[in-house]
Every structure is written in structure tokens, then in C-alpha cells.
Design a protein around this motif. Structure first.
Motif, PDB file in Angstrom:
ATOM      1  N   SER B  11     103.806 -14.857 -69.326  1.00 60.98           N
ATOM      2  CA  SER B  11     103.556 -14.798 -70.764  1.00 60.98           C
ATOM      3  C   SER B  11     104.827 -14.942 -71.574  1.00 60.98           C
ATOM      4  N   THR B  12     105.972 -14.540 -71.053  1.00 63.58           N
ATOM      5  CA  THR B  12     107.175 -14.697 -71.857  1.00 63.58           C
ATOM      6  C   THR B  12     107.667 -16.138 -71.817  1.00 63.58           C
ATOM      7  N   ASN B  13     107.173 -16.948 -70.859  1.00 64.33           N
ATOM      8  CA  ASN B  13     107.618 -18.337 -70.820  1.00 64.33           C
ATOM      9  C   ASN B  13     106.876 -19.205 -71.814  1.00 64.33           C
ATOM     10  N   SER B  14     105.551 -19.005 -71.938  1.00 71.19           N
ATOM     11  CA  SER B  14     104.814 -19.923 -72.794  1.00 71.19           C
ATOM     12  C   SER B  14     104.035 -19.233 -73.903  1.00 71.19           C
ATOM     13  N   LEU B  15     103.203 -18.274 -73.573  1.00 72.10           N
ATOM     14  CA  LEU B  15     102.374 -17.662 -74.598  1.00 72.10           C
ATOM     15  C   LEU B  15     103.192 -16.678 -75.413  1.00 72.10           C
ATOM     16  N   ARG B  16     103.157 -16.861 -76.715  1.00 70.02           N
ATOM     17  CA  ARG B  16     103.850 -15.874 -77.529  1.00 70.02           C
ATOM     18  C   ARG B  16     102.884 -15.236 -78.502  1.00 70.02           C
ATOM     19  N   TYR B  17     101.600 -15.393 -78.242  1.00 72.01           N
ATOM     20  CA  TYR B  17     100.619 -14.789 -79.125  1.00 72.01           C
ATOM     21  C   TYR B  17      99.501 -14.242 -78.261  1.00 72.01           C
ATOM     22  N   ALA B  18      98.713 -13.384 -78.827  1.00 74.22           N
ATOM     23  CA  ALA B  18      97.641 -12.757 -78.074  1.00 74.22           C
ATOM     24  C   ALA B  18      96.414 -13.651 -78.117  1.00 74.22           C
ATOM     25  N   VAL B  19      95.851 -13.921 -76.945  1.00 76.00           N
ATOM     26  CA  VAL B  19      94.658 -14.754 -76.859  1.00 76.00           C
ATOM     27  C   VAL B  19      93.485 -13.857 -76.521  1.00 76.00           C
ATOM     28  N   THR B  20      92.401 -14.014 -77.274  1.00 79.06           N
ATOM     29  CA  THR B  20      91.190 -13.264 -76.953  1.00 79.06           C
ATOM     30  C   THR B  20      90.304 -14.143 -76.091  1.00 79.06           C
ATOM     31  N   VAL B  21      89.860 -13.577 -74.991  1.00 77.62           N
ATOM     32  CA  VAL B  21      89.000 -14.338 -74.089  1.00 77.62           C
ATOM     33  C   VAL B  21      87.733 -13.568 -73.779  1.00 77.62           C
ATOM     34  N   ARG B  29      78.034  -9.460 -66.295  1.00 79.87           N
ATOM     35  CA  ARG B  29      78.595  -8.749 -67.452  1.00 79.87           C
ATOM     36  C   ARG B  29      79.424  -9.685 -68.298  1.00 79.87           C
ATOM     37  N   VAL B  30      79.392  -9.462 -69.601  1.00 78.33           N
ATOM     38  CA  VAL B  30      80.195 -10.247 -70.540  1.00 78.33           C
ATOM     39  C   VAL B  30      81.263  -9.324 -71.101  1.00 78.33           C
ATOM     40  N   ILE B  31      82.517  -9.607 -70.804  1.00 83.08           N
ATOM     41  CA  ILE B  31      83.606  -8.733 -71.235  1.00 83.08           C
ATOM     42  C   ILE B  31      84.561  -9.518 -72.111  1.00 83.08           C
ATOM     43  N   VAL B  32      84.855  -8.988 -73.290  1.00 85.27           N
ATOM     44  CA  VAL B  32      85.740  -9.649 -74.244  1.00 85.27           C
ATOM     45  C   VAL B  32      86.997  -8.812 -74.389  1.00 85.27           C
ATOM     46  N   GLY B  33      88.173  -9.466 -74.321  1.00 83.53           N
ATOM     47  CA  GLY B  33      89.391  -8.687 -74.472  1.00 83.53           C
ATOM     48  C   GLY B  33      90.595  -9.568 -74.681  1.00 83.53           C
ATOM     49  N   ASN B  74      85.408 -11.733 -58.522  1.00 87.91           N
ATOM     50  CA  ASN B  74      84.214 -11.412 -59.301  1.00 87.91           C
ATOM     51  C   ASN B  74      84.134 -12.149 -60.627  1.00 87.91           C
ATOM     52  N   ILE B  75      85.075 -13.062 -60.862  1.00 89.20           N
ATOM     53  CA  ILE B  75      85.080 -13.759 -62.148  1.00 89.20           C
ATOM     54  C   ILE B  75      84.337 -15.072 -62.001  1.00 89.20           C
ATOM     55  N   VAL B  76      83.406 -15.301 -62.918  1.00 87.75           N
ATOM     56  CA  VAL B  76      82.636 -16.544 -62.940  1.00 87.75           C
ATOM     57  C   VAL B  76      83.221 -17.507 -63.968  1.00 87.75           C
ATOM     58  N   LEU B  77      83.567 -16.970 -65.147  1.00 82.15           N
ATOM     59  CA  LEU B  77      83.969 -17.842 -66.245  1.00 82.15           C
ATOM     60  C   LEU B  77      84.957 -17.106 -67.129  1.00 82.15           C
ATOM     61  N   ILE B  78      85.958 -17.828 -67.621  1.00 85.30           N
ATOM     62  CA  ILE B  78      86.853 -17.270 -68.634  1.00 85.30           C
ATOM     63  C   ILE B  78      86.906 -18.275 -69.764  1.00 85.30           C
ATOM     64  N   GLY B  79      86.623 -17.822 -70.969  1.00 82.89           N
ATOM     65  CA  GLY B  79      86.643 -18.745 -72.090  1.00 82.89           C
ATOM     66  C   GLY B  79      87.432 -18.192 -73.251  1.00 82.89           C
ATOM     67  N   GLU B  80      88.158 -19.048 -73.944  1.00 75.72           N
ATOM     68  CA  GLU B  80      88.929 -18.586 -75.093  1.00 75.72           C
ATOM     69  C   GLU B  80      87.987 -18.405 -76.277  1.00 75.72           C
ATOM     70  N   ILE B  81      88.194 -17.319 -76.996  1.00 73.01           N
ATOM     71  CA  ILE B  81      87.334 -17.023 -78.140  1.00 73.01           C
ATOM     72  C   ILE B  81      88.047 -17.384 -79.422  1.00 73.01           C
ATOM     73  N   ASP B  82      87.359 -18.174 -80.252  1.00 73.78           N
ATOM     74  CA  ASP B  82      87.863 -18.485 -81.580  1.00 73.78           C
ATOM     75  C   ASP B  82      87.492 -17.296 -82.461  1.00 73.78           C
ATOM     76  N   LEU B  83      88.473 -16.486 -82.825  1.00 78.32           N
ATOM     77  CA  LEU B  83      88.181 -15.222 -83.500  1.00 78.32           C
ATOM     78  C   LEU B  83      87.462 -15.417 -84.820  1.00 78.32           C
ATOM     79  N   GLU B  84      87.754 -16.520 -85.511  1.00 78.26           N
ATOM     80  CA  GLU B  84      87.088 -16.722 -86.799  1.00 78.26           C
ATOM     81  C   GLU B  84      85.604 -16.965 -86.595  1.00 78.26           C
ATOM     82  N   ARG B  85      85.291 -17.843 -85.648  1.00 77.30           N
ATOM     83  CA  ARG B  85      83.877 -18.131 -85.395  1.00 77.30           C
ATOM     84  C   ARG B  85      83.160 -16.897 -84.870  1.00 77.30           C
TER      85      ARG B  85
END
Lengths: 85, 105
Positions: B11-21, B29-33, B74-85
Motif C-alpha cells: 500500500s505504501t508503493n501505490s495506493l495512497r487512498y482508502a478503497v472501499t470494497v 455473505r456480503v461484507i463491505v469494508g 473463502n473469497i468468491v468476489l472482491i469489487g470496488e465500491i463507488d461510494l457516491e453511487r
């Protein structure tokens, strides 16, 4: 708190872990998948591949960040050791 | 634990912001975080996460979970959440059948 693939949950203190996510816990409360039966175990060993997920205290994130920063600070020091001029 | 140190190097190499997935697990189960990290076996760390429980009769129930490490098996899918939508959706109005777990035929 550890939940296994079979739905059992183990609440306790993490003593040790390894690269395969095998864990040893102390002072454990084991709960059956249905949530109706409970056991108290002084310690237990959980094989990593049986784990579904782990719930950890929020404070851990801060501790890990400090750990990672400290490791990076120590690394340049140790890599310059042993260089022959 | 190895996974935590690997994830913070990433995360310190590329992501500099928090991504909600949103993560869907094999038990449906559907888990958002907030996506904090991952490793080679797709174990995932989510902070401040909550579970969304869908129901055909009532609106979506949100269960707070905290800091989770989900094992990659145990993970089936990971998707990025557009917080505005996501914010524009009224969860109490949604009626949906819950996802079933993975069934092996």
C-alpha cells in the motif's frame, strides 16, 4: 475471534502464528456452529487451512503500521553492514 | 504475521487512498469494508467492515464487524465500491434474496 470453515468459533488470545496461518490460542472459548454448545479450552492449536476468517481488535492496524515503519528504518542500517572498502 | 507486513509494503508503493470494497464469501455473505491489504493467496484485510444482510421481506440489515482478515480460500468476489453511487442507494428500500453458499454438485 476465529471462525472455521465448519462454522465453529474460537475466541481467545493469539499466542503464535506461522506462514500457513496455523495459530495457537490461549484461554479459548469454543462455540459450536449452531451457537448452542460452548467449551472452555486453556489452549488450542488451529490449522490454518481450516480458517474461514479472523476478527481482530481494531488497534492491531496501528501496531502493524508502526512495526512496518520500524522494519524499513532498520533495513538500510543492516544492509550496509559487512561491506568491505 | 506475514500477511500484514506484505500488505503494508504494497500500500505504501501505490495506493495512497482508502478503497472501499465489497467481498462476497463462499458462504454467501456480503461484507463491505476499507481494503487494507492482501497477499499471494488472496487473504484480504478489511477494516471498519460491516456485513449487509439482504432479505426479501425487510430492508438491508447492516451488521458492524470491525477489523477482519478473510482467508483467500473463502473469497468468491472482491469489487470496488463507488461510494457516491452506494450512498445514493436507500438500503431500507431494497428487497433481495440472500445469496446462497457455494454448493458443490
Amino acid at each position: 475471534m476465529v471462525e472455521l470453515k465448519n462454522g465453529e468459533t474460537f475466541n481467545g488470545h493469539l499466542v503464535n502464528c506461522d506462514n500457513w496461518m496455523n495459530l495457537t490460542l490461549r484461554e479459548v472459548i469454543q462455540t459450536s456452529p449452531e451457537g448452542d454448545r460452548f467449551w472452555r479450552l486453556p489452549e488450542c492449536y488451529i490449522r490454518g487451512n481450516t480458517i474461514k476468517y479472523l476478527r481482530v481488535p481494531d488497534e492491531i492496524i496501528e501496531m502493524v503500521k508502526d512495526d512496518a515503519v520500524r522494519q524499513r528504518q532498520q533495513a538500510p542500517v543492516s544492509s550496509s553492514r559487512g561491506r568491505k572498502s | 504475521m506475514n500477511i500484514l507486513s506484505v500488505s503494508f509494503n504494497f500500500s505504501t508503493n501505490s495506493l495512497r487512498y482508502a478503497v472501499t470494497v465489497e467481498v462476497i464469501t463462499s458462504d454467501g455473505r456480503v461484507i463491505v469494508g476499507t481494503f487494507k491489504g492482501f497477499d499471494q493467496t488472496t487473504n484480504v484485510i478489511l477494516s471498519s467492515c460491516h456485513e449487509r444482510v439482504f432479505s426479501e421481506t425487510e430492508g438491508v440489515e447492516t451488521l458492524p464487524l470491525g477489523l477482519y482478515i478473510i482467508r483467500g480460500d473463502n473469497i468468491v468476489l472482491i469489487g470496488e465500491i463507488d461510494l457516491e453511487r452506494d450512498a445514493s442507494v436507500d438500503l431500507t428500500e431494497i428487497r433481495a434474496a440472500p445469496i446462497t453458499d457455494i454448493t458443490r454438485r
